[in-house]
Design a protein around this motif. Structure first.
Motif, short mmCIF file in Angstrom:
data_model
loop_
_atom_site.label_atom_id
_atom_site.label_comp_id
_atom_site.label_asym_id
_atom_site.label_seq_id
_atom_site.Cartn_x
_atom_site.Cartn_y
_atom_site.Cartn_z
N CYS A 41 11.26 81.43 -61.25
CA CYS A 41 11.39 81.25 -59.79
C CYS A 41 11.34 82.56 -59.01
O CYS A 41 12.07 82.73 -58.03
N ARG A 46 10.57 80.70 -54.50
CA ARG A 46 11.63 81.25 -53.66
C ARG A 46 11.34 81.07 -52.16
O ARG A 46 12.22 81.28 -51.33
N GLY A 50 12.79 73.47 -49.84
CA GLY A 50 13.89 72.71 -50.42
C GLY A 50 14.08 71.36 -49.77
O GLY A 50 15.14 70.74 -49.92
N CYS A 79 18.88 64.59 -59.62
CA CYS A 79 19.90 65.62 -59.40
C CYS A 79 21.18 65.30 -60.17
O CYS A 79 21.85 66.20 -60.67
N TYR A 86 22.81 68.26 -54.03
CA TYR A 86 21.83 68.02 -52.98
C TYR A 86 22.55 67.37 -51.80
O TYR A 86 23.68 66.89 -51.92
N VAL A 150 17.76 70.54 -50.94
CA VAL A 150 18.29 71.04 -52.20
C VAL A 150 17.99 72.52 -52.28
O VAL A 150 17.07 73.03 -51.62
N ASN A 151 18.77 73.25 -53.06
CA ASN A 151 18.49 74.65 -53.31
C ASN A 151 17.38 74.72 -54.36
O ASN A 151 17.59 74.30 -55.50
N TRP A 153 16.07 77.12 -56.09
CA TRP A 153 16.39 77.91 -57.28
C TRP A 153 17.27 77.11 -58.23
O TRP A 153 17.03 77.05 -59.43
N GLU A 154 18.31 76.49 -57.68
CA GLU A 154 19.23 75.72 -58.52
C GLU A 154 18.50 74.59 -59.24
O GLU A 154 18.72 74.36 -60.43
N SER A 234 26.46 81.41 -42.18
CA SER A 234 27.24 80.25 -42.62
C SER A 234 28.17 79.74 -41.53
O SER A 234 28.52 78.56 -41.50
#
Length: 244
Positions: A41, A46, A50, A79, A86, A150-151, A153-154, A234
Motif C-alpha cells: 500500500c 494511499r 476509502g 469487514c 468501517y 473505510v481506512n 490501509w487497514e 479530528s
C-alpha cells in the motif's frame, strides 16, 4: 514451491493485489506477489478515497455495475471477516441548480436500472436536516443510505496478512523490469531475480499499462488525473456526517 516457479504471479501489493492474493489463496496454488516498494500500500492505494459506492454511476448491464453492487452488499460481512472497522455514513450528492438536478435524476434512473432501489432524491429541507452545516443554496441531493467508508490501509493490510497466513509469498523491493511469454506461461524479470508463472495477474496501479506492453500489443493507456482531498482536524469531525 519449486524455486521461482509459481502457478500464479501477482504484480503489485496494493489493495487490489492483496485482495487478489487473498482470494486465490483459497485454492491449492503456489502464489507469489512482487512489489517494487518496501511494504504494501505504498503507491496508489494511499490515495484511495476509502468510499464504498453502491454502483449507481456504472453503465447499466456492465460487469462493473454488477460487481460494484455485489461488493457493496457484501462489504459489511467482508469487514467482519477481516476484523476491519468501517462506518455506514451514507452519501449526499448535492445539486445547486436545474442543470445539476437533471444530472441527479439521471443517476437515480441509472441506479434503478442497476437494481439499486434504496437511493432517492431529497429536497433542500431534507438535505439541511441531515447536514445543517452546509452552505445555503443547495437545491436537491441524491441520497445513498448504504454508502460506507473505510481506512484503505487497514483494509489492504488485513487482506495482505490473511493472504500471507494462507501461504502466499510476498516479495518486496522487487520491481518487474521485463515480462515475456514462454511455453506454458510467462517469464518475469525482477530487480533481484527471475520468475516463471503459469498465470500472471497485473495489479500494478499506474504502471499497469507499461507492464501490459511488456507481454502484449499496446492497447491500454492510463491517463492520471489530479484531485484534491480536504483533510479535517479530528476536532472538526462532527461538522459533517455524510460523504458529500
Amino acid at each position: 514451491m519449486n524455486g521461482n516457479r509459481r502457478d500464479v504471479l501477482i504484480i503489485g501489493a496494493g489493495i487490489l493485489g492483496c485482495f487478489a492474493a487473498r482470494s486465490l489463496s483459497r485454492y491449492k496454488l503456489d502464489i507469489a506477489v512482487l512489489e517494487k516498494r518496501e511494504d504494501v500500500c505504498c503507491e496508489i492505494t494511499r490515495a484511495n478515497t476509502g468510499i464504498i459506492y453502491q454502483g449507481y454511476d456504472q453503465h447499466p448491464g456492465s460487469l462493473k455495475a454488477e460487481m460494484c453492487k455485489a461488493a457493496s452488499l457484501a462489504f459489511p460481512s467482508l469487514c467482519l471477516e477481516l476484523d476491519v472497522h468501517y462506518r455506514k455514513t451514507g452519501l449526499l450528492m448535492l445539486s445547486f441548480g436545474p442543470r445539476a438536478d437533471k444530472v441527479l435524476e439521471k443517476k437515480l434512473i441509472n441506479g434503478n436500472k442497476n437494481g439499486i432501489y434504496d437511493i432517492s432524491i431529497l429536497d433542500a429541507d431534507e438535505v439541511y436536516e441531515k447536514e445543517p452545516s452546509l452552505c445555503r443554496g443547495v437545491c436537491h441531493a441524491l441520497y445513498s443510505e448504504n454508502t460506507y467508508v473505510v481506512n484503505p490501509w487497514e483494509l489492504a493490510i488485513a487482506a495482505y496478512e490473511n493472504a500471507a497466513a494462507n501461504g502466499v509469498q510476498f516479495v518486496f523491493n522487487e520491481e518487474v523490469t521485463a515480462v515475456r511469454r514462454e511455453p506454458g506461461g510467462f517469464c518475469i524479470s525482477g530487480s533481484g531475480s527471475e520468475w516463471h508463472a503459469k498465470r500472471l495477474l497485473c495489479c500494478g496501479g499506474f504502471n499497469s499499462d507499461t507492464l501490459w506492453d511488456m507481454a502484449n500489443c499496446p492497447k491500454v493507456r492510463l491517463i492520471p488525473q489530479e484531485a484534491d482531498y480536504l483533510v479535517f482536524d479530528s476536532s472538526c469531525g462532527g461538522v459533517i456526517s455524510h460523504v458529500l
